[in-house]
Design an enzyme around this catalytic site. Structure first.
Site: not given
Ligand code: PLP
Length: 420
Positions: A274, A277, A343-344
């Site tokens: 999955e 990034r 404003c931080e």
């Molecule tokens: C955030 C997330 C991802 C993606 O993570 P990356 O670091 O962006 O690859 C995949 N699976 C689950 C369950 C997530 O919460």
């Protein structure tokens, strides 16, 4: 795809100033070519796995359509992300509905769309079962396992720690599947894990896969036929240098661990991954305009994008490479703090950066802003969200218009009788 032509930053063939003239600043600019290059490299390295795009990293519809067209599945975390995924062309059966706190309405939406569920608790299992039977559907599920692994990453993005809010602990997981076997309208068919994000070392992933197979062998003993093992996302990128993910450095050890694991079981589950990034962070640059420069305790550059536009530096102490987009050929001369307009005092995009001499009216480029960038932006301090642009060769498209002040009040209702 981000190049210096006569001192001016170009995205593919487009001069950033031509974009800014249309959209104003700040603006997120994405290179289609870079997105497609990442997709190619991921598919080449992970040709043994099925990739689901993690929608939460960037839910721009144009980008999501690129992933859907490339036959990715989608990992969604809410009914809203599910809606966006279906709209972009992802198929229900290739969507995994994740999350530790799903409402009944969200579950119903998922059941109707024919998605699979990553189930975070027994309470949720029963909700899915009830709703699936009301809808006359059978739902394929995986439990989210908490593998108790501590990768080296920022604590806020380590999700597989023993103490994390996600998933069920390994010692409760077999009982959970037993319960699922006896629960109507749910079919336990996978195992889901996700240990965190921006992980650069492959060994936690190998450990994770070994733990999933430990569970898989026990699940086979109670009669579960596994269709997929989902190891989640989290592949880190090189924020310090080129923003790229070295997919092959993860793929080889992961493949080895997966093949070794398969020898331990009878069924032939697919490996699912999955990535979020790693597919899109480096495709996008954030351009902000310099409103003022001043010498105080530090040299401050004040720009028009802050943590309302890009939260990562404030939230995770994240490092993003920064350049002066209209002075790409000038030598570094000064050390600057790049401050946003919020404003931080924590609203700093970059600290102690050596840059060419910057003047009011210059433009700052913040690289690798494609993941957890626009999606985490807000209207804090009464600042409408900015535009997003996709560059394709010498053309560019505004894929999301900038909000205006009208968007700040669009959903507000004033009880007029109070002011008569
Ligand atoms: C955030 C997330 C991802 C993606 O993570 P990356 O670091 O962006 O690859 C995949 N699976 C689950 C369950 C997530 O919460």
């Amino acid at each position: 795809m981000f190049t210096n032509k006569n001192g001016i930053l170009h995205v593919e063939e487009v001069d950033f100033r031509d974009i800014v003239a249309k959209t104003g600043t700040p603006v997120y600019i994405t290179s289609r070519r870079l997105a497609e290059e990442n997709i190619r490299e991921l598919k080449r390295s992970f040709d043994f796995a099925f990739p689901l795009y993690a929608v939460k990293a960037n839910n721009n519809l144009t980008l999501m359509k690129i992933f859907a067209k490339e036959k990715f599945g989608a990992d969604v975390f809410s009914a809203g992300e599910l809606y966006l995924a279906l709209l972009s062309g992802f198929k229900g059966e290739n969507i995994l509905f994740n999350g530790n706190s799903k409402s009944d309405d969200e579950i119903r939406t998922g059941v109707r769309a024919g998605v699979r569920f990553s189930v975070d608790s027994i309470d949720e299992l029963y909700s899915i079962s009830d709703i699936a039977s009301q809808e006359g559907e059978e739902v394929r599920i995986a439990f989210r396992v908490n593998p108790d692994i501590s990768p080296e990453t920022h604590p806020k993005i380590a999700t597989g720690l023993k103490t994390s809010k996600f998933g069920l602990p390994s010692d409760k997981i077999i009982d959970a599947y037993r319960i699922a076997l006896e629960t109507p309208n749910v079919i336990p068919s996978g195992i889901h894990c996700h240990i965190g994000s921006q992980i650069l070392d492959v060994s936690p992933f190998v450990e994770e896969i070994e733990k999933m197979f430990d569970i898989a062998t026990q699940l086979e003993n109670i009669g579960i036929d596994l269709e997929f093992l989902d190891m989640g996302g989290g592949f880190g990128i090189d924020y310090q240098n080129d923003g790229k993910c070295r997919f092959e450095s993860f793929a080889e050890p992961v493949k080895e661990a997966f093949e070794k694991g398969l020898e331990r079981i009878e069924s032939k589950p697919e490996l699912w991954i999955e990535p979020g990034r790693s597919l899109i962070a480096n495709t996008t640059v954030l351009i902000a305009k310099v409103n003022s420069v001043k010498k105080s305790y530090h040299n401050f550059i004040a720009v028009d994008a802050g943590f309302n536009t890009l939260l990562r530096p404030a939230m995770y102490d994240a490092y993003h490479r920064i350049a002066v987009a209209n002075r790409m050929s000038d030598e570094a001369e000064e050390v600057y703090m790049i401050a946003g307009p919020i404003c931080e005092s924590g609203d700093i995009l970059g600290r102690d950066r050596e840059l060419p001499k910057v003047e009011k009216g210059d433009y700052i480029a913040v690289f690798d802003a494609g993941a957890y960038g626009f999606v985490m932006s807000s209207q804090y301090n009464g600042r409408p969200r900015c535009a997003e642009v996709l560059v394709d060769g010498s053309r560019f498209y505004i894929t999301r218009e900038a909000e205006t002040v009208a968007d700040l009040v669009a959903k507000q209702r004033i009880p007029e009788e109070m002011f008569r």
